[in-house]
Design a protein around this motif. Structure first.
Motif, short mmCIF file in Angstrom:
data_model
loop_
_atom_site.label_atom_id
_atom_site.label_comp_id
_atom_site.label_asym_id
_atom_site.label_seq_id
_atom_site.Cartn_x
_atom_site.Cartn_y
_atom_site.Cartn_z
N THR A 46 0.83 -1.20 0.00
CA THR A 46 0.00 0.00 0.00
C THR A 46 0.86 1.25 0.00
O THR A 46 0.49 2.27 -0.60
CB THR A 46 -0.94 0.00 1.22
OG1 THR A 46 -1.71 -1.21 1.21
CG2 THR A 46 -1.88 1.19 1.19
N GLU A 49 1.77 1.78 -3.56
CA GLU A 49 0.63 2.27 -4.32
C GLU A 49 0.31 3.72 -3.96
O GLU A 49 -0.05 4.52 -4.83
CB GLU A 49 -0.58 1.38 -4.05
CG GLU A 49 -0.43 -0.03 -4.61
CD GLU A 49 -1.49 -0.99 -4.13
OE1 GLU A 49 -2.27 -0.59 -3.21
OE2 GLU A 49 -1.56 -2.12 -4.63
N THR A 50 0.45 4.08 -2.67
CA THR A 50 0.21 5.47 -2.24
C THR A 50 1.23 6.40 -2.87
O THR A 50 0.89 7.50 -3.35
CB THR A 50 0.26 5.57 -0.72
OG1 THR A 50 -0.72 4.70 -0.14
CG2 THR A 50 0.00 7.00 -0.25
N GLU A 139 -9.04 -1.39 -11.62
CA GLU A 139 -8.58 -1.56 -10.24
C GLU A 139 -7.50 -0.55 -9.89
O GLU A 139 -7.45 -0.03 -8.78
CB GLU A 139 -8.07 -2.99 -10.02
CG GLU A 139 -7.74 -3.32 -8.58
CD GLU A 139 -8.92 -3.16 -7.64
OE1 GLU A 139 -8.70 -2.77 -6.47
OE2 GLU A 139 -10.08 -3.39 -8.06
N THR A 140 -6.61 -0.26 -10.84
CA THR A 140 -5.58 0.75 -10.62
C THR A 140 -6.21 2.12 -10.42
O THR A 140 -5.80 2.89 -9.54
CB THR A 140 -4.60 0.79 -11.81
OG1 THR A 140 -3.99 -0.49 -11.96
CG2 THR A 140 -3.53 1.85 -11.60
N ARG A 142 -9.16 2.73 -9.26
CA ARG A 142 -9.82 2.74 -7.94
C ARG A 142 -8.82 2.97 -6.82
O ARG A 142 -9.07 3.73 -5.88
CB ARG A 142 -10.57 1.43 -7.72
CG ARG A 142 -11.82 1.26 -8.58
CD ARG A 142 -12.63 0.05 -8.14
NE ARG A 142 -13.77 -0.14 -9.02
CZ ARG A 142 -13.77 -0.92 -10.09
NH1 ARG A 142 -12.69 -1.62 -10.40
NH2 ARG A 142 -14.85 -1.04 -10.85
N ARG A 143 -7.67 2.29 -6.91
CA ARG A 143 -6.66 2.44 -5.86
C ARG A 143 -6.15 3.88 -5.80
O ARG A 143 -5.99 4.45 -4.71
CB ARG A 143 -5.49 1.49 -6.12
CG ARG A 143 -5.78 0.03 -5.83
CD ARG A 143 -4.48 -0.75 -5.66
NE ARG A 143 -3.63 -0.66 -6.84
CZ ARG A 143 -3.60 -1.56 -7.81
NH1 ARG A 143 -4.39 -2.62 -7.74
NH2 ARG A 143 -2.78 -1.42 -8.82
N LYS A 144 -5.90 4.47 -6.95
CA LYS A 144 -5.39 5.84 -6.97
C LYS A 144 -6.45 6.82 -6.46
O LYS A 144 -6.14 7.76 -5.72
CB LYS A 144 -4.94 6.22 -8.38
CG LYS A 144 -3.65 5.54 -8.81
CD LYS A 144 -3.15 6.10 -10.13
CE LYS A 144 -1.78 5.57 -10.48
NZ LYS A 144 -1.23 6.17 -11.70
N MET A 146 -8.76 6.16 -4.34
CA MET A 146 -8.89 5.99 -2.90
C MET A 146 -7.78 6.72 -2.15
O MET A 146 -8.00 7.26 -1.07
CB MET A 146 -8.86 4.50 -2.55
CG MET A 146 -9.10 4.21 -1.06
SD MET A 146 -10.59 5.03 -0.39
CE MET A 146 -11.87 4.23 -1.38
N THR A 147 -6.59 6.78 -2.74
CA THR A 147 -5.52 7.58 -2.13
C THR A 147 -5.93 9.04 -2.08
O THR A 147 -5.72 9.72 -1.07
CB THR A 147 -4.21 7.43 -2.94
OG1 THR A 147 -3.77 6.07 -2.86
CG2 THR A 147 -3.12 8.34 -2.38
#
Length: 406
Positions: A46, A49-50, A139-140, A142-144, A146-147
């Motif tokens: 994480t 990813e952050t 999915e990428t 979404r992760r970004k 969410m950051t």
């Protein structure tokens, strides 16, 4: 070291205030503060990813002025020097990195600019794209996103934003395909040929390939993820002399890189994916896999901590190591037309092949999902295109029903 990070962030904060007035901190200075607060609360993956997401947001939050460094330099400076905890001493960075980070600190927009819908939309658009300008996987995205959401929430909690800039901006993730390409799926004969070819990689004496046969076999015959199979220990296995065996999974060893782990090692130690900490998953092992794993243990022994698969120095098998061996095995096992195709082009495709095989064998999807560590919904969505013959079977059943009323 933490003190040094805070002092560095404070320096950037001060430069931002001098450049934009005292009313609002710059996005860049805020991002440094947010990362430090977030770092100790999340896993190594994480953190990586952050860092990636903050790089994208920061570049979207730079005002258009002269002297902008090229995108490759900007990303390298932000990713390797700015958004890392503990933050490296910038004085030891190459001159172009120091200049790039100083430029970022000067031209970063104020954090308050996120309240402008046009600015927020430009940031969200940046999170949609990969470095080459193409659309990133859903999915990428979404992760970004969410950051960004977490950073905004932190800013509001700290009183640095007076409102939620995302509240009134309508935005949808650009969906990309989630389904497995059936062209990557190997049949049992192809899988056996590939495993046989792996044993020839690197020569017999050094055994670079022979050490990995059981690892790849675990992906194919048991449907294990790479991070799961590299963490398998012999005491967690039932390798019965006859019939099926089993393995109790409870840990994963994902590759994340030294800069993201607290231990400074390249692999993190985590629990199972999408499971509570301490949870386990028991996976049955077919006799062919049991035999291969017994042979591996008899030939090479185990690592100091009981791991069944390890490199020549006893360490965790790295993804670059098994990727390289796999590509060499494909060259040995496949004819030219298949080598040029997507067939099993990645080791992970062995897991895709396993799950597709089980589903096509008529195994109940609930059982397949349990063995694979997926939900039934995810399983059926991703492998819908790989269910060979299901359309013909459905047509036959429909014909039977219609003929009953003929």
């Amino acid at each position: 070291m933490v003190r040094a990070v805070r002092e560095a962030a404070a320096d950037d904060f001060g430069r931002a205030k001098r450049g934009h007035g005292s009313a609002s901190v710059s996005w860049y200075a805020f991002a440094l503060e947010y990362l430090e607060a977030r770092w100790g609360q999340v896993a190594a993956k994480t953190r990586n990813e952050t860092n990636d997401a903050l790089c994208s947001i920061t570049r979207a939050m730079l005002r258009k002025t002269r002297g902008r460094p090229n995108d490759e330099l900007l990303r390298r400076a932000l990713r390797n020097w700015a958004f890392v905890v503990p933050r490296p001493d910038v004085r030891t960075a190459p001159a172009e990195v120091r200049l790039a980070l100083d430029w970022v600190a000067r031209v970063s927009r104020p954090l308050d600019d996120l309240l402008d819908p046009a600015v927020m939309r430009s940031v969200l658009q940046a999170l949609r794209l990969k470095q080459d300008g193409t659309i990133a996987a859903a999915e990428t995205q979404r992760r970004k996103r969410m950051t960004l959401v977490n950073a905004v929430r932190y800013a509001i909690e700290q009183g640095q934003l007076r409102a939620d800039p995302l509240a009134n901006v309508s935005w949808r993730i650009t969906e990309t395909t989630k389904q497995v390409d059936p062209r990557v799926v190997v049949n049992p004969v192809q899988a056996r040929n590939l495993l046989w070819a792996v044993s020839y990689v690197g020569g017999f004496e050094r055994a670079r390939g022979r050490r990995l046969v059981g690892l790849f076999a675990g992906m194919y015959y048991a449907g294990l993820r790479p991070a799961e199979v590299v963490a398998v220990t012999l005491p967690d296995c039932d390798l019965s002399a006859e019939g099926w065996g089993s393995v109790v999974l409870h840990a994963t060893r994902p590759f994340v890189g030294k800069k993201w782990t607290d231990s400074g090692r390249t692999h993190d130690l985590r629990g199972l994916k999408s499971r509570p900490p301490g949870d386990t998953r028991t996976v049955p092992l077919p006799p062919e896999l049991v035999s291969l794993w017994r042979e591996s243990a008899d030939t090479f022994g185990t690592a100091g901590d009981g791991r069944l698969f390890f490199n020549e120095k006893g360490g965790i098998v790295g993804s670059t190591t098994y990727d390289r061996a796999w590509h060499e095995a494909r060259e040995l096992a496949l004819p030219p037309d298949l080598r040029a195709s997507p067939l099993a082009v990645r080791p992970y495709d062995l897991r895709h092949s396993a799950l597709s095989t089980w589903l096509n064998a008529g195994v109940d999807p609930t059982e397949v999902a349990e063995r694979a560590g997926n939900s039934v919904e995810v399983l059926m969505t991703r492998y819908a295109k790989c269910l060979y013959g299901r359309q013909a079977l459905a047509n036959k059943r429909i014909d039977v029903l219609l003929n009953e009323y003929g």
